[in-house]
Write an enzyme that holds these catalytic residues in place. Structure first.
Site, PDB file in Angstrom:
ATOM      1  CG  HIS A  39      -2.239  -0.705   1.078  1.00  0.00           C
ATOM      2  ND1 HIS A  39      -2.146  -2.063   1.481  1.00  0.00           N
ATOM      3  CD2 HIS A  39      -3.282  -0.717   0.614  1.00  0.00           C
ATOM      4  CE1 HIS A  39      -3.178  -2.726   1.241  1.00  0.00           C
ATOM      5  NE2 HIS A  39      -3.973  -1.723   0.665  1.00  0.00           N
ATOM      6  CE  LYS A  71      -3.883  -0.594   4.701  1.00  0.00           C
ATOM      7  NZ  LYS A  71      -5.124  -0.121   5.092  1.00  0.00           N
TER       8      LYS A  71
END
Length: 245
Positions: A138, A142
């Protein structure tokens, strides 16, 4: 909390983030009336005096959950939750809300990821003796790891939760333990989300992969789930229940 008139109301979470903005835009495009928005820093506005809505779409954070649950109980609103990082007891609270409200929660509202979970469970059953490693990637902003989707894929491989899990290896880690599952989180750049489930056998490997090109796939899935949830009776529903049943 801002308000607007309309037939169907929605309280949309994540007002200060990109996901919340995209959800509000998608709801409006599909004919919902967005009656207000909140985020962790002003979620207490839900506690008293917030107008009743038919629907809450929550992509905020675990810290907001007590306020969201109290609002849903007070108003009877349906709840579509996409927040991640919940502790097991918080997920239990969401499920318990299904006794009085219509509720769905998913760590990932992509139809492709839902299909990946199903495929992972099928392959894990067929290749029961193979080694398994789960890798998720990600963007650098995040905050939780591993991702909720990686945890869902882990549950698809090991529904009983009985197998040993490692989240990294370093030094003299020793040989791989029988039944061990590796779950690894990569962070960087602007990656919307990539999930891989690797099955390693003798002289062969099967890899199931899903790549998200943008957050819009999660937004579209969540809003589609919201529309279906509003037509269901009271209860807790998995995303798969709503989209595939």
């Amino acid at each position: 909390m801002a308000s607007a008139g309309g037939v169907t109301s929605a309280v949309v979470v994540g007002g200060s983030g990109r996901m919340g903005r995209l959800v509000r835009e998608e709801l409006a495009a599909r004919g919902f009336a967005v009656s207000g928005s909140y985020d962790v820093d002003n979620v207490d506005e839900l506690d008293e005096g917030a107008p009743a809505a038919d629907l809450v779409v929550d992509f905020s954070a675990p810290a907001a959950l007590p306020h969201v649950l109290a609002y849903a109980r007070r108003t009877g609103a349906a709840l579509v939750s996409g927040a991640t990082g919940y502790a097991p007891e918080q997920l239990a609270e969401l499920r318990a809300l299904g006794e009085t409200n219509r509720v769905t929660w998913s760590s990932n509202y992509s139809l492709g990821v839902a299909a990946l979970r199903r495929a992972t469970a099928m392959v894990a059953e067929a290749l029961g003796g193979w080694d398994v490693e789960i890798v998720e990637t990600h963007h650098g902003r995040k905050v939780d790891a591993p991702s909720g989707t990686a945890k869902a894929l882990l549950a698809a491989v090991d529904p009983a939760g009985s197998r040993p899990v490692v989240d990294g290896r370093s030094g003299i880690a020793g040989p791989r333990r029988p039944g061990e599952i590796g779950v690894h989180a990569l962070r960087g750049g602007t990656v919307a989300g990539t999930h891989e489930v690797h099955f390693f056998g003798t002289d062969e490997e099967v890899c199931l992969t899903h790549r998200a090109a943008s957050r819009q796939i999660f937004v579209a899935g969540a809003v589609a789930a919201a529309g279906r949830l509003l037509s269901r009776p009271v209860g807790f529903y998995d995303f798969d229940d709503l989209m595939f049943a």
